[in-house]
Design an enzyme around this catalytic site. Structure first.
Site, PDB file in Angstrom:
ATOM      1  N   ASP A 123    -102.730  63.499  -0.405  1.00  0.00           N
ATOM      2  CA  ASP A 123    -104.021  63.081  -0.942  1.00  0.00           C
ATOM      3  C   ASP A 123    -104.447  64.185  -1.920  1.00  0.00           C
ATOM      4  O   ASP A 123    -105.208  65.084  -1.578  1.00  0.00           O
ATOM      5  CB  ASP A 123    -105.024  62.938   0.211  1.00  0.00           C
ATOM      6  CG  ASP A 123    -106.358  62.381  -0.267  1.00  0.00           C
ATOM      7  OD1 ASP A 123    -106.574  62.316  -1.494  1.00  0.00           O
ATOM      8  OD2 ASP A 123    -107.186  62.031   0.594  1.00  0.00           O
ATOM      9  N   ARG A 143    -109.315  57.047   6.080  1.00  0.00           N
ATOM     10  CA  ARG A 143    -108.459  58.115   5.550  1.00  0.00           C
ATOM     11  C   ARG A 143    -107.040  57.605   5.351  1.00  0.00           C
ATOM     12  O   ARG A 143    -106.552  56.801   6.130  1.00  0.00           O
ATOM     13  CB  ARG A 143    -108.405  59.284   6.554  1.00  0.00           C
ATOM     14  CG  ARG A 143    -109.540  60.233   6.409  1.00  0.00           C
ATOM     15  CD  ARG A 143    -110.042  60.653   7.765  1.00  0.00           C
ATOM     16  NE  ARG A 143    -110.776  59.566   8.399  1.00  0.00           N
ATOM     17  CZ  ARG A 143    -111.068  59.504   9.674  1.00  0.00           C
ATOM     18  NH1 ARG A 143    -110.657  60.431  10.477  1.00  0.00           N
ATOM     19  NH2 ARG A 143    -111.764  58.498  10.166  1.00  0.00           N
ATOM     20  N   ARG A 183    -100.987  55.573   2.169  1.00  0.00           N
ATOM     21  CA  ARG A 183    -100.089  54.653   2.886  1.00  0.00           C
ATOM     22  C   ARG A 183     -99.640  53.523   1.954  1.00  0.00           C
ATOM     23  O   ARG A 183     -98.478  53.100   1.997  1.00  0.00           O
ATOM     24  CB  ARG A 183    -100.782  54.085   4.126  1.00  0.00           C
ATOM     25  CG  ARG A 183    -100.990  55.133   5.209  1.00  0.00           C
ATOM     26  CD  ARG A 183    -101.453  54.509   6.515  1.00  0.00           C
ATOM     27  NE  ARG A 183    -101.952  55.546   7.406  1.00  0.00           N
ATOM     28  CZ  ARG A 183    -103.234  55.775   7.641  1.00  0.00           C
ATOM     29  NH1 ARG A 183    -104.171  55.020   7.085  1.00  0.00           N
ATOM     30  NH2 ARG A 183    -103.595  56.752   8.445  1.00  0.00           N
ATOM     31  N   ASP A 243    -100.323  62.935  10.257  1.00  0.00           N
ATOM     32  CA  ASP A 243     -99.683  64.255  10.354  1.00  0.00           C
ATOM     33  C   ASP A 243    -100.152  65.110  11.521  1.00  0.00           C
ATOM     34  O   ASP A 243     -99.599  66.173  11.765  1.00  0.00           O
ATOM     35  CB  ASP A 243     -99.829  65.027   9.030  1.00  0.00           C
ATOM     36  CG  ASP A 243    -101.281  65.268   8.625  1.00  0.00           C
ATOM     37  OD1 ASP A 243    -102.196  64.915   9.399  1.00  0.00           O
ATOM     38  OD2 ASP A 243    -101.496  65.807   7.516  1.00  0.00           O
ATOM     39  N   ASP A 244    -101.175  64.663  12.253  1.00  0.00           N
ATOM     40  CA  ASP A 244    -101.689  65.517  13.330  1.00  0.00           C
ATOM     41  C   ASP A 244    -101.456  64.940  14.727  1.00  0.00           C
ATOM     42  O   ASP A 244    -101.861  65.530  15.718  1.00  0.00           O
ATOM     43  CB  ASP A 244    -103.188  65.785  13.119  1.00  0.00           C
ATOM     44  CG  ASP A 244    -103.997  64.498  13.033  1.00  0.00           C
ATOM     45  OD1 ASP A 244    -103.397  63.430  12.817  1.00  0.00           O
ATOM     46  OD2 ASP A 244    -105.226  64.574  13.175  1.00  0.00           O
ATOM     47  N   GLU A 278    -105.555  48.408  10.447  1.00  0.00           N
ATOM     48  CA  GLU A 278    -104.352  47.881  11.104  1.00  0.00           C
ATOM     49  C   GLU A 278    -104.345  46.351  11.016  1.00  0.00           C
ATOM     50  O   GLU A 278    -103.334  45.725  10.674  1.00  0.00           O
ATOM     51  CB  GLU A 278    -104.304  48.325  12.575  1.00  0.00           C
ATOM     52  CG  GLU A 278    -104.242  49.842  12.789  1.00  0.00           C
ATOM     53  CD  GLU A 278    -105.589  50.559  12.672  1.00  0.00           C
ATOM     54  OE1 GLU A 278    -106.620  49.877  12.431  1.00  0.00           O
ATOM     55  OE2 GLU A 278    -105.616  51.795  12.819  1.00  0.00           O
ATOM     56  N   THR A 291    -103.616  63.070  19.009  1.00  0.00           N
ATOM     57  CA  THR A 291    -104.176  64.419  19.105  1.00  0.00           C
ATOM     58  C   THR A 291    -104.870  64.772  17.797  1.00  0.00           C
ATOM     59  O   THR A 291    -104.548  64.216  16.746  1.00  0.00           O
ATOM     60  CB  THR A 291    -103.064  65.449  19.387  1.00  0.00           C
ATOM     61  OG1 THR A 291    -101.946  65.145  18.552  1.00  0.00           O
ATOM     62  CG2 THR A 291    -102.641  65.406  20.831  1.00  0.00           C
TER      63      THR A 291
HETATM   64  C1  UGA Z   1    -107.853  57.741  12.888  1.00  0.00           C
HETATM   65  C2  UGA Z   1    -106.605  56.881  12.876  1.00  0.00           C
HETATM   66  O1  UGA Z   1    -105.692  57.349  13.868  1.00  0.00           O
HETATM   67  C3  UGA Z   1    -105.974  56.943  11.494  1.00  0.00           C
HETATM   68  O2  UGA Z   1    -104.742  56.258  11.494  1.00  0.00           O
HETATM   69  C4  UGA Z   1    -106.939  56.383  10.512  1.00  0.00           C
HETATM   70  O3  UGA Z   1    -106.437  56.525   9.208  1.00  0.00           O
HETATM   71  C5  UGA Z   1    -108.241  57.146  10.575  1.00  0.00           C
HETATM   72  O4  UGA Z   1    -108.740  57.247  11.920  1.00  0.00           O
HETATM   73  C6  UGA Z   1    -109.278  56.434   9.731  1.00  0.00           C
HETATM   74  O5  UGA Z   1    -110.351  56.137  10.255  1.00  0.00           O
HETATM   75  O6  UGA Z   1    -109.007  56.202   8.571  1.00  0.00           O
HETATM   76  P1  UGA Z   1    -108.116  60.418  12.588  1.00  0.00           P
HETATM   77  O7  UGA Z   1    -107.413  61.364  13.475  1.00  0.00           O
HETATM   78  O8  UGA Z   1    -109.561  60.214  12.826  1.00  0.00           O
HETATM   79  O9  UGA Z   1    -107.351  59.038  12.619  1.00  0.00           O
HETATM   80  O10 UGA Z   1    -107.875  60.757  11.044  1.00  0.00           O
HETATM   81  P2  UGA Z   1    -107.086  61.947  10.353  1.00  0.00           P
HETATM   82  O11 UGA Z   1    -105.989  62.417  11.198  1.00  0.00           O
HETATM   83  O12 UGA Z   1    -108.079  62.946   9.879  1.00  0.00           O
HETATM   84  O13 UGA Z   1    -106.481  61.215   9.076  1.00  0.00           O
HETATM   85  C7  UGA Z   1    -105.441  60.264   9.153  1.00  0.00           C
HETATM   86  C8  UGA Z   1    -104.334  60.622   8.162  1.00  0.00           C
HETATM   87  O14 UGA Z   1    -104.866  60.582   6.839  1.00  0.00           O
HETATM   88  C9  UGA Z   1    -103.775  62.014   8.373  1.00  0.00           C
HETATM   89  O15 UGA Z   1    -102.388  61.998   8.204  1.00  0.00           O
HETATM   90  C10 UGA Z   1    -104.474  62.843   7.308  1.00  0.00           C
HETATM   91  O16 UGA Z   1    -103.749  63.954   6.857  1.00  0.00           O
HETATM   92  C11 UGA Z   1    -104.691  61.829   6.198  1.00  0.00           C
HETATM   93  N1  UGA Z   1    -105.909  62.118   5.402  1.00  0.00           N
HETATM   94  C12 UGA Z   1    -107.059  62.485   5.990  1.00  0.00           C
HETATM   95  C13 UGA Z   1    -105.836  62.019   4.015  1.00  0.00           C
HETATM   96  O17 UGA Z   1    -104.783  61.690   3.475  1.00  0.00           O
HETATM   97  N2  UGA Z   1    -106.956  62.295   3.285  1.00  0.00           N
HETATM   98  C14 UGA Z   1    -108.142  62.676   3.851  1.00  0.00           C
HETATM   99  O18 UGA Z   1    -109.131  62.923   3.118  1.00  0.00           O
HETATM  100  C15 UGA Z   1    -108.196  62.763   5.229  1.00  0.00           C
HETATM  101 MN    MN Z   2    -105.636  62.337  13.227  1.00  0.00          MN
END
Ligand code: UGA
Ligand code: MN
Length: 342
Positions: free
Chosen positions: A126, A169, A174, A200-201, A286, A315
């Site tokens: 991103d 996010r 994706r 990634d987390d 989803e 996590t």
């Molecule tokens: C939850 C869900 O598990 C995600 O699959 C979903 O995308 C997200 O909510 C959502 O509401 O959009 P969460 O742990 O809250 O996940 O979100 P993050 O882990 O912070 O972000 C999901 C993914 O998007 C990560 O791989 C992160 O690196 C990426 N991301 C996050 C970005 O590419 N850009 C951002 O500004 C923030």
């Molecule tokens: Mn996450």
């Protein structure tokens, strides 16, 4: 007749002889015992052998350790690049964004992926650029990967002060991954392959990848530590998914987390326009994709022993507080070295 020796004389003589013998014996006793030097030499020899035994023990332990040692990183990397014919490919789409903990999260995830055969990591930053942190990390990761970048526009991008649930996010990232996969799959003769959206987390069990590998259409499984519950899960009745074990928005068509399903790549090609969108309410990413792919509840293939095992955990990495960087700057005139990649 005169006796030759009087018996008393004989006894006296005998007694003298015995006494002399005892005296002689006593006098020579020391000579029969080993000399002190000999004892010392014996002890030294014993110690030498003991030392050799200790050395042999060390060698045995070292050889034992070698026998049980994990393969070197180099040999793991080599294995990663060996394509195993006939084993369906797993394409993993991971959005990632710059933050203090990014590299740590990616390193941890990459070590899981190194254990998985026939896997290709599509990692989309991103960001306006491919950052050096991610580029360098990928180069040395030993994984098969495709690196792309697309920036989330500011109007849909989370700010540092937003609560993390405010905006979706990873949506455009994706989608970029899906686009690459469709183009690549169309160019090549398509081998059986599956796509999975791996943030990634999260924490992934190696077993999860083997569960999803033979997905016919869409496979599903429970996800741990998500939705404000210990886990969320598809509800499975006699091998068929009938609904969703979730508290949050149970009315969603596919009320599960992104980590809870994988899709056969063939389905992506049959529905070339299906993708994610920023234009839906929270929790509907989803459902948007799966509805776009024409998936029905009855199509879902429950994995992880009929959805009875948790093989992936939602996590979240704690945000690091840098409170002492400023304090250090004030006190000592400088904080940590910014050239040091963390
Ligand atoms: C939850 C869900 O598990 C995600 O699959 C979903 O995308 C997200 O909510 C959502 O509401 O959009 P969460 O742990 O809250 O996940 O979100 P993050 O882990 O912070 O972000 C999901 C993914 O998007 C990560 O791989 C992160 O690196 C990426 N991301 C996050 C970005 O590419 N850009 C951002 O500004 C923030
Ligand atoms: Mn996450």
């Amino acid at each position: 007749m005169k006796r030759l020796v009087h018996p008393r004389r004989f006894v006296q003589f005998y007694l003298v002889l015995v006494t002399c013998a005892v005296i002689l014996l006593l006098a020579n006793y020391a000579a029969w015992c080993p000399e002190e030097e000999e004892i010392k030499a014996g002890q030294d020899l014993l110690e030498t052998y003991r030392e050799r035994i200790r050395e042999a023990d060390v060698t045995i332990n070292q050889l034992n350790a070698k026998l049980r040692a994990r393969p070197s990183l180099e040999s793991i990397h080599k294995h990663q690049n060996e394509y195993i014919p006939g084993l369906p490919m797993i394409y993993l789409i991971t959005p990632t964004h710059s933050r203090l903990e990014q590299k740590a999260d990616l390193v941890r995830l990459s070590y899981t992926l190194l254990h998985v055969y026939n896997i290709h990591w599509i990692i989309i930053e991103d960001s306006d650029i491919k950052t050096p942190v991610v580029s360098n990390f990928l180069k040395t990761s030993g994984l098969n990967y495709t690196h792309r970048n697309v920036k989330t526009p500011p109007e849909v991008k989370l700010t540092d002060t937003d609560p993390n649930w405010l905006k979706p996010r990873g949506v455009l990232q994706r989608n970029a991954g899906l686009q690459w996969l469709r183009e690549t799959a169309l160019k090549k003769k398509l081998e059986p392959a599956v796509v999975y959206f791996a943030d990634d987390d999260n924490t992934y069990s190696m077993q999860l990848f083997e569960e999803m590998r033979y997905t016919r259409k869409v496979s599903v499984w429970p996800v741990g530590l998500v939705g404000g519950l210990r886990y969320e899960s598809p509800i499975v009745v006699r091998g068929t998914v009938t609904g969703w074990f979730t508290y949050w928005k149970p009315q969603r068509p596919f009320a599960m987390d992104m980590a809870g399903f994988a899709v056969n790549v063939r389905l992506l090609l049959q529905h070339p326009n299906a993708q994610f969108t920023n234009a839906v309410q929270r929790g509907y990413q989803e459902s948007t994709l799966l509805s776009g792919l024409g998936v029905m509840l009855s199509d879902l293939e429950p994995k992880a022993n009929g959805c009875s095992k948790i093989l992936v955990w939602h996590t979240r990495t704690e945000k690091t507080k840098l409170k002492n960087e400023d304090k250090m700057k004030q006190k000592l005139g400088r904080g940590s070295d910014l050239n040091m990649e963390v």
